[in-house]
Design an enzyme around this catalytic site. Structure first.
Site, mmCIF file in Angstrom:
data_model
loop_
_atom_site.group_PDB
_atom_site.id
_atom_site.type_symbol
_atom_site.label_atom_id
_atom_site.label_comp_id
_atom_site.label_asym_id
_atom_site.label_seq_id
_atom_site.Cartn_x
_atom_site.Cartn_y
_atom_site.Cartn_z
ATOM 1 N N THR A 90 -8.735 -0.647 0.351
ATOM 2 C CA THR A 90 -9.529 -1.320 -0.058
ATOM 3 C C THR A 90 -8.427 -2.502 -0.703
ATOM 4 O O THR A 90 -8.608 -4.055 -1.302
ATOM 5 C CB THR A 90 -10.492 -0.615 -1.721
ATOM 6 O OG1 THR A 90 -8.858 -0.353 -2.014
ATOM 7 C CG2 THR A 90 -11.263 -0.356 -1.624
ATOM 8 N N LYS A 93 0.572 -1.254 -0.195
ATOM 9 C CA LYS A 93 -0.246 -0.024 0.016
ATOM 10 C C LYS A 93 1.237 1.799 -0.129
ATOM 11 O O LYS A 93 1.828 1.106 0.375
ATOM 12 C CB LYS A 93 -1.014 -0.138 1.521
ATOM 13 C CG LYS A 93 -0.459 -0.012 2.771
ATOM 14 C CD LYS A 93 -1.091 -0.470 3.572
ATOM 15 C CE LYS A 93 -2.483 -1.601 3.551
ATOM 16 N NZ LYS A 93 -3.022 -1.978 3.484
#
Length: 817
Positions: free
Chosen positions: A652, A544
C-alpha cells in the site's frame, strides 16, 4: 455536522489545562497543551460516538468485527480534527490562545499498535468504514510498547521500548464493565449433565481479565464514529495475600506477571519457545475477549444464538486471529449447548479470512505440543474440525494421501492456521489481482480446486484523508482549487486532474509544491540525521518493513555501483540523487539487520566523500512510522517498489507514493500491476523478472547467480566490496553472511533466492530511465500529475465498499445529531 463554537472550544482548552495540570494555558508545557486540546476534541466527538451506537442499536444493524494483531493508526489529534471538518475553527481558536496546532500535533506519540502494511491497512479500513457509514469494530491488543522504537547507533539497529503510553492516551476510554475472563492451560474434564449430555470443563487453568479500551474512529463529515477496541490484560487476583504470607512471593504476583507479559510487546521474538508461547497467548487473548464480547452484545438484544451470523461477521486479518473459528465453536457448544453440526453451520457463515502473503513463514503453524497444552479445549475442537475435514478430502479424492498431506489442518506435528481459516471461512480473499491468482494457482491450489466458490479478490486501498488531506496539505489545497473537494470522499473524482497534466503553469505549480515538501523533509533529515541533502536532487525513496524479499539489498547494491562509476569517472553525466531508506527489521531477523548496517555504512562513506561533490547522498531515517511517513510520501520523486515478483501480496506504500505524485520504479508484483494499468507504462518504470518467471525458476531451477558473478565485472566489484573491508574497515567479515546469501546455497535455501543479481542490470537500466525522465521537468511533472489523477481505484473506500457488499453484507447508517 456539529456546529463548533470557537469561544466554547477555547474555554474547554483552558478548563482542561487547569483541571488536569493546575496551570494556565500560558504556563503549560507543549505536552500538557496537547493533552488539553485532545480532551477538548474528544468532548466534541463523544456526542457523535454515542449517537452512532444508538442508531446501530435502534436499527439492529449487522456489524463487522475486524480482528487484527495490528492497527497502525498514526496520530489521532490532527486526523480527528480533519475528519470532523473542524480544522479551520479549531486552528483559529488555538491561534487566539497563542497555541500552534502543528506544534501541538508533534507532541503526540504514534500509537505503538502495529508495525507495517498489515496494521496500516487495518487503520485505513477503519477510517473508510466510518466515512462510508458501515457499522464496525476494530479489535486488537493495547500493547504497552508496541514492536519497539528503533534507534540507529553506529549504523546498527538498536531496539528500545516504545513507551507511547507514558503520558496516557487522551482519546481512549476504559470500558471495565465489558471485561471478560480468558483462560490458558490446565486440562479438560468431561462431565455429564442431567440429560446425559457431555460437558467440557476446563480445570487447573491460569486466567487473566481482558479489559477493553475504546478509541473513536471518526468518519469524514458524517457524524459516524466507529470504535477501535483494544484489549488490555489485568490480573484476576492482583495480589495473593495468602501466598505472600506463606513466603511464596513469586506465586503472590504470578497472575499479575502473566497479565503484564501478554500486552507488553507486539510480535515477541519467536525464534525461541517462550516467544512462540507468548505470541499464541496474545492471539487467543484478544480473539477470545473479542468473540466473548461480540456474543454477549448480540445476546443482550436477541434471544436466539442460532441467528448470530445474521448480525455479526468476524473478518480475520491474516492468520493471526484464526483461533476465532475454534473459540466461536467453543462458546456455541460449551456455553450455549448447541450440537457440533449447529455450531459449525453458524461458524462457517460468520468467519471470513483475508490472506496477506504467499510467504510460507508468514502462514502460521503451531507446534502441536504447545497448542494443545496452552489451549486444551481449543485444540480438541481443532482436532475434530481436522478429523471431519479429512473425511471430506477422502470422499472427494479417494486414496489420494498427498491431498491429505497438503491440506490437513493438523499434520506432521503442526497446527496449520491458514488451512483452518480456509476450511471454516465462508470467504477467502487475496489483496491484489496477481496475489489472488497466485493463491489460486500456486500456494492454495488444492483448496481452490476443492472450494472455488470461497475465493475472491479485494485489491487493497489507502485513505486519501490521512495520506493526502492530512499528510500533504499543500497538494491537497492545490487539488481542491482545481477540481473541488469531492475527491476527499470520492477519490475517483481526482481523475478530473488529468486535464491539467499538459498545462505548463499547472506543471510548475505542482513541481513547486513538491519542492516545498522536499525542503520540509530535508530540514527533518538535517535535524535527525545531521546530513545536508539538496531538495533539487532526485528524492529516491524506499520505506517499508525490512525483509529480504522487499530487496532493500538490491537498492543499496545499486547505490554502491553508482558510486563506483562516479569514482571511476567523476565528470560523467549524472543527475544528483538522494537515496532515502526507512525500515524496521524484526528483532530476531539477523540478515535484515545486517542490511540496515550496510545501508548506514555505505551512507557514511558516500556522504563524506567530497570528491563526488554531493552527487549522491544516502539517508536512513530512524524509527520509520506513520507520522514521518506522511512527510516522506509528500516529498518523494521516485517510489521504490522493487520486491521479487510474486512475493509482495499487494503493498500500500506504492499507492501512498502515487497519491502524492511520486513515480513508481518497480517490478510487476502485487498492486504495482494494477497501478501501472491505471497510470500507463509510460508514467512508471518497470523492470525485472515476472512472477511467472520467478515461480518457474523456483520450481524448475536453471538459475545460478555464480554465472552472473563470474561474467559481470561491475557486479563482482560491488560484491567484493562487501567482504574486503571497503565499507567495514573495522571488520571485513561484517557483511559475509549477506554476501554468502547471494552466491552460496545454505541448507534448504537457494543462493540468491530473491533474484537480486538476476534483476540487477534490469534495475540499473530502469534507474537510468528515471534519470533521463527527470531531466525533462515538463515530462516529469506531467507524469507526476497523471499519477495523482490515476489513484481513484486505490482508495480504501472502494475496497471497503467491496468487502461490505460482497462479503459482509452490511447496510449503511446515517447519523443525525
Amino acid at each position: 455536522m456539529q456546529n463548533i463554537k470557537k469561544a466554547e472550544f477555547k474555554k474547554s482548552v483552558e478548563d482542561y489545562t487547569k483541571v488536569l495540570f493546575r496551570k494556565s494555558v500560558d504556563e503549560a508545557s507543549r505536552q500538557q497543551l496537547f493533552q488539553a486540546v485532545s480532551y477538548s476534541v474528544k468532548d466534541l466527538i463523544i456526542d457523535q460516538w454515542m449517537a452512532t451506537h444508538k442508531e446501530y442499536e435502534e436499527k439492529d444493524v449487522k456489524t463487522v468485527y475486524y480482528l487484527s494483531m495490528e492497527f497502525l493508526m498514526g496520530r489521532a489529534l490532527g486526523n480527528n480534527i480533519i475528519n470532523m471538518r473542524a480544522n479551520k475553527v479549531i486552528e483559529e481558536a488555538l491561534d487566539e490562545l497563542g497555541i500552534d496546532l502543528n506544534v501541538i500535533e508533534d507532541q503526540e506519540p504514534d500509537p505503538a499498535l502495529g508495525n507495517g502494511g498489515l496494521g496500516r491497512l487495518a487503520a485505513c479500513f477503519l477510517d473508510s468504514l466510518s466515512t462510508l457509514g458501515y457499522p464496525a469494530y476494530g479489535c486488537g491488543i493495547r500493547y504497552k510498547y508496541g514492536m519497539f522504537q528503533q534507534k540507529i547507533e553506529n549504523g546498527y539497529q538498536v531496539e528500545v521500548p516504545d513507551n507511547w503510553l507514558k503520558d496516557g492516551n487522551p482519546f481512549e476510554m476504559k470500558r471495565a464493565e465489558y471485561a471478560v475472563e480468558v483462560k490458558f492451560g490446565g486440562y479438560i474434564r468431561i462431565i455429564k449433565d442431567e440429560n446425559g449430555r457431555e460437558k467440557f470443563v476446563q480445570e487447573n487453568y491460569q486466567s487473566v481479565l481482558a479489559v477493553p479500551y475504546d478509541l473513536p474512529v471518526v468518519g469524514y463529515g458524517n457524524n459516524v464514529v466507529n470504535t477501535l477496541r483494544i484489549w488490555d490484560a489485568e490480573a484476576i487476583d492482583n495480589f495473593n495475600l495468602d501466598s505472600f504470607d506463606k513466603g511464596d512471593y513469586q506465586k503472590a504476583v504470578e497472575q499479575q506477571n502473566l497479565a503484564r507479559t501478554i500486552c507488553e510487546v507486539l510480535y515477541p521474538n519467536d525464534n525461541h519457545y517462550a516467544g512462540k508461547e507468548l505470541r499464541l497467548k496474545q492471539q487467543y487473548f484478544f480473539v477470545s475477549a473479542s468473540i466473548q464480547r461480540a456474543v454477549n452484545k448480540y445476546m443482550e438484544k436477541h434471544d436466539d444464538i442460532r441467528k448470530i451470523h445474521e448480525k455479526v461477521c468476524f473478518q480475520l486479518n491474516d492468520t493471526h486471529p484464526t483461533v476465532t473459528v475454534a473459540e466461536l465453536m467453543r462458546i456455541l457448544m460449551d456455553e450455549y449447548q448447541l450440537s457440533w453440526e449447529e455450531a459449525w453451520s453458524i461458524t462457517t457463515k460468520t468467519c471470513a479470512y483475508t490472506n496477506h502473503t504467499i510467504m510460507s513463514e508468514a502462514l502460521e503453524k503451531w507446534p502441536l505440543e504447545l497448542f494443545s497444552r496452552l489451549l486444551p479445549r481449543i485444540y480438541q475442537i481443532v482436532e475434530e474440525i481436522n478429523r471431519r475435514f479429512i473425511f471430506e478430502i477422502q470422499a472427494k479424492y479417494p486414496n489420494d494421501y498427498k491431498k491429505i498431506e497438503k491440506m490437513a489442518i493438523i499434520y506432521d506435528g503442526q497446527v496449520k492456521m491458514a488451512h483452518l481459516a480456509i476450511v471454516a471461512g465462508f470467504s477467502v480473499n487475496g489483496v491484489a489481482k496477481l496475489h489472488t491468482e497466485i493463491l489460486k494457482n500456486q500456494q492454495l491450489k488444492d483448496f481452490y480446486e476443492m472450494m472455488p466458490e470461497k475465493f475472491n479478490n479485494k485489491t487493497n486501498g489507502i485513505t486519501q484523508r490521512r495520506f493526502l488531506l492530512h499528510g500533504n496539505p499543500l497538494l491537497a489545497n492545490w487539488i481542491t482549487d482545481k477540481i473541488g473537494d469531492d475527491w476527499i470522499t470520492n477519490l475517483p473524482h481526482i481523475n478530473e486532474l488529468k486535464v491539467y497534466a499538459d498545462d505548463i503553469k499547472c506543471q510548475k505549480e505542482f513541481m513547486q509544491i513538491k519542492y516545498q515538501n522536499k525542503v520540509r523533509l530535508a530540514a527533518y533529515i538535517k535535524e535527525h540525521n545531521g546530513i545536508e541533502v539538496d531538495p533539487r536532487s532526485i528524492f529516491d525513496v524506499q520505506v517499508k518493513r525490512l525483509h529480504e524479499y522487499k530487496r532493500q539489498f538490491l537498492n543499496i547494491l545499486h547505490v554502491m555501483h553508482l558510486y563506483n562509476q562516479l569514482k571511476k569517472n567523476p565528470d560523467m553525466d549524472f543527475y544528483p540523487r538522494t537515496f532515502i531508506f526507512g525500515a524496521k527489521a524484526s528483532a530476531g531477523y539477523r540478515r535484515a539487520k545486517a542490511i540496515i548496517k550496510l545501508i548506514n555504512n555505505v551512507g557514511d562513506v558516500i556522504n563524506n566523500d567530497k570528491s563526488i561533490k554531493n552527487k549522491i547522498k544516502v539517508v536512513f531515517i530512524e524509527n520509520y512510522r506513520v507520522s514521518n511517513a506522511e512527510m516522506i510520501f509528500a516529498a518523494a520523486d521516485v517510489s521504490e517498489q522493487i520486491s521479487t515478483a510474486s512475493k509482495e501480496a499487494s503493498g500500500t506504500g506504492n499507492m501512498k507514493f502515487m497519491l502524492n505524485g511520486a513515480l513508481t520504479l518497480g517490478t510487476m508484483d502485487g498492486a504495482n500491476v494494477e497501478i501501472i494499468e491505471e497510470v500507463g507504462e509510460e508514467n512508471a518504470f518497470t523492470f525485472g523478472l515476472s512472477a511467472d518467471e520467478v515461480i518457474h525458476y523456483e520450481q524448475e531451477g536453471g538459475y545460478n547467480p555464480r554465472d552472473i558473478y563470474n561474467i559481470d565485472q561491475d557486479i563482482r566489484m560491488v560484491l567484493t566490496q562487501l567482504v574486503n573491508g571497503y565499507y567495514s574497515p573495522e571488520n571485513t567479515e561484517l557483511f559475509r553472511e549477506i554476501y554468502n546469501s547471494l552466491l552460496d546455497n545454505n541448507g534448504g535455501e537457494r543462493a540468491d533466492q530473491y533474484f537480486i543479481l538476476k534483476d540487477f542490470r534490469s534495475y540499473e537500466a530502469a534507474q537510468k530511465r528515471v534519470e533521463e525522465a527527470y531531466k525533462d521537468q515538463e515530462r516529469w511533472a506531467k507524469s507526476a500529475i497523471l499519477n495523482v489523477a490515476s489513484t481513484g481505484k486505490f482508495t480504501s473506500d472502494r475496497t471497503i465498499e467491496e468487502y461490505a457488499t460482497e462479503i459482509w453484507h452490511l447496510d449503511k447508517v446515517k447519523v443525525e445529531l
